[in-house]
Design a protein around this motif. Structure first.
Motif, PDB file in Angstrom:
ATOM      1  N   VAL A   1       5.606  -4.556  -7.637  1.00 23.44           N
ATOM      2  CA  VAL A   1       6.101  -5.750  -8.336  1.00 23.44           C
ATOM      3  C   VAL A   1       7.474  -6.148  -7.794  1.00 23.44           C
ATOM      4  N   LEU A   2       8.297  -5.135  -7.516  1.00 23.65           N
ATOM      5  CA  LEU A   2       9.635  -5.398  -6.980  1.00 23.65           C
ATOM      6  C   LEU A   2       9.538  -6.091  -5.613  1.00 23.65           C
TER       7      LEU A   2
ATOM      8  N   ASP B   1      -3.146  -1.550  -3.188  1.00 22.03           N
ATOM      9  CA  ASP B   1      -4.221  -0.588  -2.901  1.00 22.03           C
ATOM     10  C   ASP B   1      -4.687   0.201  -4.120  1.00 22.03           C
ATOM     11  N   ASN B   2      -4.284  -0.241  -5.315  1.00 30.44           N
ATOM     12  CA  ASN B   2      -4.815   0.447  -6.504  1.00 30.44           C
ATOM     13  C   ASN B   2      -4.787  -0.501  -7.705  1.00 30.44           C
ATOM     14  N   ASN B   3      -5.567  -0.138  -8.720  1.00 31.47           N
ATOM     15  CA  ASN B   3      -5.728  -1.021  -9.895  1.00 31.47           C
ATOM     16  C   ASN B   3      -4.429  -1.215 -10.660  1.00 31.47           C
ATOM     17  N   THR B   4      -3.623  -0.132 -10.772  1.00 33.86           N
ATOM     18  CA  THR B   4      -2.376  -0.236 -11.529  1.00 33.86           C
ATOM     19  C   THR B   4      -1.483  -1.293 -10.894  1.00 33.86           C
TER      20      THR B   4
ATOM     21  N   CYS C   1       5.029   2.790  -8.764  1.00 31.35           N
ATOM     22  CA  CYS C   1       5.751   1.935  -9.713  1.00 31.35           C
ATOM     23  C   CYS C   1       7.252   2.073  -9.530  1.00 31.35           C
ATOM     24  N   PRO C   2       8.028   1.026  -9.619  1.00 29.12           N
ATOM     25  CA  PRO C   2       7.614  -0.375  -9.779  1.00 29.12           C
ATOM     26  C   PRO C   2       7.641  -1.130  -8.457  1.00 29.12           C
ATOM     27  N   GLN C   3       7.489  -0.402  -7.331  1.00 30.90           N
ATOM     28  CA  GLN C   3       7.698  -1.033  -6.018  1.00 30.90           C
ATOM     29  C   GLN C   3       6.802  -2.239  -5.741  1.00 30.90           C
TER      30      GLN C   3
ATOM     31  N   ASN D   1      -2.892  -4.848 -11.396  1.00 28.15           N
ATOM     32  CA  ASN D   1      -2.664  -5.399 -12.741  1.00 28.15           C
ATOM     33  C   ASN D   1      -1.193  -5.722 -12.970  1.00 28.15           C
TER      34      ASN D   1
ATOM     35  N   ARG E   1       0.218  -9.419 -13.664  1.00 30.99           N
ATOM     36  CA  ARG E   1       0.956  -9.734 -14.890  1.00 30.99           C
ATOM     37  C   ARG E   1       2.296 -10.384 -14.560  1.00 30.99           C
ATOM     38  N   PHE E   2       2.942  -9.870 -13.504  1.00 30.81           N
ATOM     39  CA  PHE E   2       4.220 -10.452 -13.087  1.00 30.81           C
ATOM     40  C   PHE E   2       4.036 -11.894 -12.635  1.00 30.81           C
TER      41      PHE E   2
ATOM     42  N   SER F   1       0.827  -1.217   0.000  1.00 33.18           N
ATOM     43  CA  SER F   1       0.000   0.000   0.000  1.00 33.18           C
ATOM     44  C   SER F   1       0.858   1.262   0.000  1.00 33.18           C
ATOM     45  N   GLY F   2       0.452   2.218  -0.816  1.00 33.06           N
ATOM     46  CA  GLY F   2       1.101   3.529  -0.811  1.00 33.06           C
ATOM     47  C   GLY F   2       2.360   3.607  -1.645  1.00 33.06           C
ATOM     48  N   THR F   3       2.793   2.486  -2.213  1.00 35.78           N
ATOM     49  CA  THR F   3       4.027   2.539  -2.999  1.00 35.78           C
ATOM     50  C   THR F   3       3.704   2.698  -4.479  1.00 35.78           C
TER      51      THR F   3
END
Lengths: 68, 353
Positions: free
Chosen positions: A15-16, A34-37, A11-13, A40, A44-45, A7-9
């Protein structure tokens, strides 16, 4: 099951953080986003990495359960 | 519009629209350029007095409002901020200085190559090297710490400010500055430029199109998703330039460009590195600023101030090449990026609790 909260981080945290956590617990982890981006991108990862996963919508977040 | 098809179509539309904007009056290979257009706005409101680059670019306004509308419609608008705001502001300044040494943001870098400007190849190589350096720090735990939810009104302010800019452009009061010669005097009609910005704002919000994210994700995760958008813009702008007879391959005499390979390389290396630290390219920062991300708003304001500094202190390149001051600024920017990268990388620099 190991659980990480992204939460709150930005890109790209998310996934990282997922990638690093899976290196420590390759059998699977639970991930809060905490968000759609982020949802997704993490999904995907996981797909590209050969993990099965389910996404549950919680109050303000999503819980992604990734399993080998 | 999710998935590979969506990002390829979005990239294609951005590529073709960029050439159409040139057809309608924008400078060559500058259908869209986030850095150039924010620089023009800085000039338009008098933050710098370079007479050839002053205009209120409606494309920027359209991008922010387009992202704002679609984010609201899809319930993705969320006001948040507080993730190292002043570091982000300074990174915005640095990214702008790098872009104005090269003469374009990552999006224009691709559009320049699509128009045949081979100097952009040096920029792309620098951009990739800059991203590689940034990724090394991401792998060492670089982050600017988390953001927090903020009152909704805070997130509405930037889109409202952009509507104010649009009103200023239409009313054109005497205190604004509008170039009479040079790139700032070349523009598509207001409502065509605004519509193009709105459409790209919507597409970029939906697809998360990001020029730095493509290379970054490929290196970090072997994920080609965003890179497909980058390549699609290149291919479709190339085809559209061919169709309109704008394609003109070569190094010398390219529009709003210089031929100094080293400084084209270094300028974009700064942009690539800085944008990786920020989590997105200048276009992505604008889109996020329309979605309520106040950290991105601060970054965009940093870019605006950076543009003013770049022209007031003679850091920006001209078609003759980089300026002596610009070269010094580039070195300072690289040192700054190194320090910020090191101090925020948790595996390298353990802060005392």
């Amino acid at each position: 099951m190991k659980k990480i909260d992204t939460s709150g981080t930005g890109c790209p945290q998310p996934v990282l953080m997922t990638k690093k956590a899976l290196e420590g617990s390759p059998e699977g982890i639970d991930i809060i986003v905490d968000n759609n981006t982020a949802k997704n991108n993490v999904a995907r990862f996981l797909k590209n990495s050969g993990y099965n996963f389910s996404i549950k919508e919680e109050a303000d977040n999503f819980l992604i359960e990734a399993r080998k | 519009m999710d998935g590979k098809k969506g990002i390829i179509i979005a990239g294609g539309i951005v590529g073709v629209l960029s050439v159409l904007l040139v057809y309608f009056g924008n400078p060559m290979n500058m259908g869209f350029c986030i850095a150039c257009f924010i620089r023009d706005i800085a000039g338009g409101i008098g933050l710098h007095r370079a007479p050839v680059v002053q205009y209120i670019r409606p494309e920027i306004i359209g991008l922010v409002i387009g992202a704002f509308i679609i984010a609201l419609a899809n319930k993705e608008f969320e006001t948040k901020g507080g993730s190292s705001p002043f570091s982000r502001f300074l990174l915005g300044v640095v990214v702008m200085i790098g872009a104005l040494i090269f003469l374009g943001c990552p999006l224009r870098m691709v559009l320049r190559l699509g128009g045949g400007d081979l100097n952009a190849i040096f920029g792309i190589v620098g951009f990739i090297i800059g991203i590689l350096v940034g990724v090394q720090f991401l792998n060492k735990g670089f982050n600017l710490k988390r953001n927090y939810k903020l009152p909704t009104v805070e997130g509405y302010l930037f889109p409202v400010v952009n509507l104010g800019l649009l009103a200023l452009l239409i009313v054109a009061p005497a205190f604004l500055f509008f170039s009479e010669t040079g790139p700032g005097s070349m523009y598509a009609p207001v409502f065509i430029a605004l519509a193009a910005g709105l459409l790209v704002g919507i597409l970029a919000q939906k697809t998360r199109l990001c020029m730095v994210g493509g290379t970054r994700d490929m290196i970090l995760f072997k994920d080609s998703h965003l890179l497909l958008g980058f390549i699609s813009i290149l291919v479709f702008s190339f085809l559209a330039n061919l169709a309109f007879g704008f394609f003109n391959p070569g190094f010398a005499g390219q529009p709003v460009a210089h031929t100094d390979g080293l400084w084209n390389f270094l300028g974009m290396a700064i942009v690539g590195w800085g944008a990786v630290l920020l989590g997105g390219c200048p276009l992505r920062q604008l889109i996020l600023s329309g979605e309520g991300n106040v950290d991105s708003v601060i970054t965009v304001v940093g870019m605006l101030v950076g543009a003013a500094i770049a022209h007031n202190f003679a850091l920006a390149s001209s078609v003759e090449g980089p300026s002596p001051n610009g070269k010094i600024a580039a070195i300072i920017c690289i040192v700054f990026l190194g320090v910020i990268s090191y101090l925020n990388s948790e595996d390298l620099f353990k802060k005392s609790a």
